[in-house]
Design an enzyme around this catalytic site. Structure first.
Site, short mmCIF file in Angstrom:
data_model
loop_
_atom_site.label_atom_id
_atom_site.label_comp_id
_atom_site.label_asym_id
_atom_site.label_seq_id
_atom_site.Cartn_x
_atom_site.Cartn_y
_atom_site.Cartn_z
N LYS B 44 -35.89 14.79 -16.55
CA LYS B 44 -35.67 14.79 -15.11
C LYS B 44 -34.81 13.56 -14.78
O LYS B 44 -34.96 12.52 -15.43
CB LYS B 44 -37.04 14.69 -14.42
CG LYS B 44 -37.00 14.49 -12.91
CD LYS B 44 -36.59 15.73 -12.18
CE LYS B 44 -36.45 15.46 -10.67
NZ LYS B 44 -35.66 16.53 -10.02
N ALA B 69 -33.66 21.95 -3.47
CA ALA B 69 -33.20 20.70 -2.87
C ALA B 69 -34.31 19.68 -3.07
O ALA B 69 -34.96 19.25 -2.14
CB ALA B 69 -32.87 20.88 -1.39
N GLY B 71 -33.96 16.64 -4.42
CA GLY B 71 -33.51 15.31 -4.01
C GLY B 71 -33.81 14.24 -5.04
O GLY B 71 -34.04 13.08 -4.70
N LEU B 72 -33.82 14.63 -6.32
CA LEU B 72 -33.98 13.68 -7.43
C LEU B 72 -35.26 12.85 -7.35
O LEU B 72 -35.27 11.68 -7.72
CB LEU B 72 -32.75 12.75 -7.54
CG LEU B 72 -31.40 13.44 -7.77
CD1 LEU B 72 -30.32 12.38 -8.03
CD2 LEU B 72 -31.44 14.42 -8.93
N CYS B 129 -25.43 16.20 -8.58
CA CYS B 129 -26.54 16.73 -7.79
C CYS B 129 -26.06 16.97 -6.36
O CYS B 129 -25.56 16.04 -5.72
CB CYS B 129 -27.72 15.77 -7.77
SG CYS B 129 -29.06 16.39 -6.73
#
Lengths: 312, 302
Positions: B44, B69, B71-72, B129
């Protein structure tokens, strides 16, 4: 521990208007599945190998028969996924991943427990009720639905050692109105000779009609005492608004409680971080419904109505 | 039969790689997939500090695909290095760390931190991303930016460096060439395509972030086309993926020039997919009398 199995459909019965109960043969999931946990089911139209709908669908364990190696789910047709699932025939195999998530916390033996379920939210509470009665707990279930024909778990509940009180929005069975109106009566302790549905009618200001709306069942004094003892723990699952009400009730009385939530999910095992949920207190991050839940302490959940999961 | 392959210096026993963001830190699927059995695990996305990610809803299903979505969201590099990496290392997995940041300096700092620890075989630079304000796609859509960041990271590490390209660009070839000339050891492609979904009853976007990244089989034809184009334009190896749902899909990517393939969204649908893809590639090679994976890489490029 969870498993990925091609599980044979034992039956997939229509139990109401758009409502189905599906039973799988899945011995390992049956022997490991705890109340409040869920399974992630692959739904595919015929012929198989279709890529749409793509994702699995999560369902709470509704019934677990570890002796027969069977598990069941209860669902309403809400979109493409569930409408395809409703066509699954006995003998077919569906890919099932589970049991997943963190289930309900079971209380000490002989605790007094209160379960409040609305609509399909009754599903995890039915399996929970089994486990609670095995612990010799006193179990009272408040069960609400739009109308009598949607009280599809009622028969199952009435076969168990539980006290079940019902509410329907149209008054076709039990109390007419919100199931949460029954909460006050469970706790009131007065008029023990009157059914709690009837008490709720009186409290809700429609006394004139109460006798026709009530189920008519009258509680014995002993039963009433059991019910009127403050529960040690409350469990709830259903519409957010309903659970929010239950959580307020529990909070005002200092009763611990847990709710089971739903969310759109992709992985179901905590890797994709898709089913994020903001909890009250704690750190600034998000919990994951699939792996931190789906069961959460009532006092940690925000219950933002309008954010109901858009599941198919 | 030789399934081994070399992704710009990252030695893989087989070409099947778990894509970033779809396999956590290697153990979310418990016993269903042993991280040591796949070619490599890409973690990740990892940032310097913890990121909380985007508000929900974060995912939406679409025809033959899904939007995300996230968002990391991640716990930050220190938690990764201290809590997740040791277990991954002991599993024998080949570990590629996906790094993301809000500034050039953050990427560089992450590369330096990774440089000094054991158990990491390569770095995937997240410049694609679509769901964060800076540090994602914005970095990856301008060739000069791609050049600068790849070069800056390369200067800080001896590990193989592989930028993950965004498909949300006018000319993917230009971006890939910029990455190669900056010293990229391999190219990873493709990240998700930016899209959105609308809830007509609520009259609002489905996703909390409004826009999300489309993945799944819906994007496979685009990913194949881009891998094909980039394979013809650069000499560095390509990690190809986008919507792989079967061994057949994976073989298509190998045939258009991918040296290895990444399995992402498909794992959500079938947690054992990576193992089935690996077995299916072997079957295919046997049927076509190939003994070495290199014989099929790029075989369909005309």
């Amino acid at each position: 521990m969870f498993f990925l199995k091609n599980a044979e459909v034992i039956r997939n019965d229509r139990v109401g208007d758009g409502l189905y109960e599906l039973e799988f043969r899945a011995p390992q999931i049956a022997s490991h599945g705890e109340p409040g946990q869920f399974i992630h089911v692959e739904v595919k139209p015929h012929p198989a190998e279709s890529l749409s709908p793509l994702l699995r669908r999560p369902f709470s364990l509704y019934g677990v028969d570890s002796r027969q190696g069977a598990i069941s789910i209860l669902y309403r047709i809400r979109g493409l996924g569930t409408s395809i699932l409703a066509r699954a025939k006995p003998g077919e195999c569906l890919s099932v991943l589970g049991p997943l998530g963190r289930g309900f916390t079971l209380p000490a033996k002989e605790s007094v427990t209160l379960l409040v379920g609305g609509g399909m939210g009754i599903a995890p509470l039915v399996y929970l009720a089994d486990c609670l009665t095995r612990l010799s707990c006193k179990v009272t279930v408040l069960y609400g639905a739009e109308t009598a024909s949607e009280l599809v778990a009622l028969e199952k509940l009435e076969q168990k050692e539980v006290k079940c009180h019902v509410a329907t929005m149209d008054g076709s069975k039990g109390y007419e109105g919100f199931v949460t109106d029954l909460l006050t009566c469970v706790h009131a302790g007065e008029s023990a000779s009157m059914s709690i549905e009837k008490q709720a009618d009186l409290l809700s200001g429609s006394p004139g009609e109460s006798h026709t709306l009530s189920s008519g069942r009258t509680l014995s004094d002993r039963e009433a005492n059991d019910i009127h003892r403050q529960p040690d723990i409350i469990y709830s699952c259903g519409p957010l608004e309903m659970m929010a009400h239950v959580a307020r009730f529990a909070d005002e009385r200092g009763i611990p409680g847990e709710v089971s939530l739903e969310s759109n999910m992709a992985c179901g095992v905590g890797v994709c971080l898709g089913c994020a949920l903001k909890l009250k207190g704690g750190n600034a991050g998000y919990a994951k419904v699939c792996s931190d839940g789906p069961v959460f302490p009532m006092d940690r959940v925000e219950f933002t109505v309008g954010e109901e999961a858009r599941l198919q | 039969m030789n399934l081994a392959t070399d992704l710009g210096g990252i030695k893989l026993a087989n070409p099947v790689i778990m894509a970033s963001g779809t396999f956590g830190y290697g153990f979310g699927y418990e016993s269903l997939i042993d991280p040591g059995d796949v070619g490599a695990i890409i973690t990740k996305a990892t940032t310097r500090e913890p990121w909380t990610g985007n508000p929900p809803p974060r995912i939406a299903e679409t025809p033959c695909g899904m939007l995300n979505a996230i968002g990391l969201e991640n716990p930050g590099i220190e938690v990764f290095l201290n809590e997740h990496l040791p277990r991954l290392e002991s599993s024998g997995a080949v570990v590629i760390v996906n790094i993301a940041g809000r500034t050039f300096e953050e990427y560089v700092e992450l590369a330096s931190m990774i440089e000094t620890v054991r158990g990491i075989s390569g770095i995937e630079i997240n410049i694609s991303c679509p769901n964060v304000d800076f540090g994602g796609m914005q970095l990856g859509t301008a060739p000069d930016m791609v050049y600068r960041i790849v070069k800056a990271v390369k200067e800080k590490t001896h590990l193989p460096v592989m930028p993950k390209l965004s498909p949300n660009v006018t000319d993917i070839i230009e971006i890939a060439k910029a990455a190669e000339s900056a010293g990229a050891d391999a190219i990873s492609m493709i990240n998700t395509l930016q899209g959105m979904a609308v809830d007509i009853e609520m009259k609002r976007p489905v996703l909390g972030n409004i826009f999300g990244g489309l993945s799944g089989p819906a994007i496979k034809p685009i990913a194949l086309r881009m891998v094909y184009q980039v394979y013809r334009a650069v000499d560095v190896p390509i990690l190809g993926g986008g919507g792989i749902m079967s061994a057949k899909d994976a073989i298509e990517f190998l045939l258009v020039g991918a040296t290895a393939v990444s399995i992402g969204t498909g794992t959500f649908v079938n947690p054992r997919l990576a193992m089935e893809v690996k077995a299916g590639i072997e079957d295919y090679m046997r049927r076509h009398s190939h003994t070495d994976l290199r014989e099929i890489i790029g075989a369909a490029v005309l």
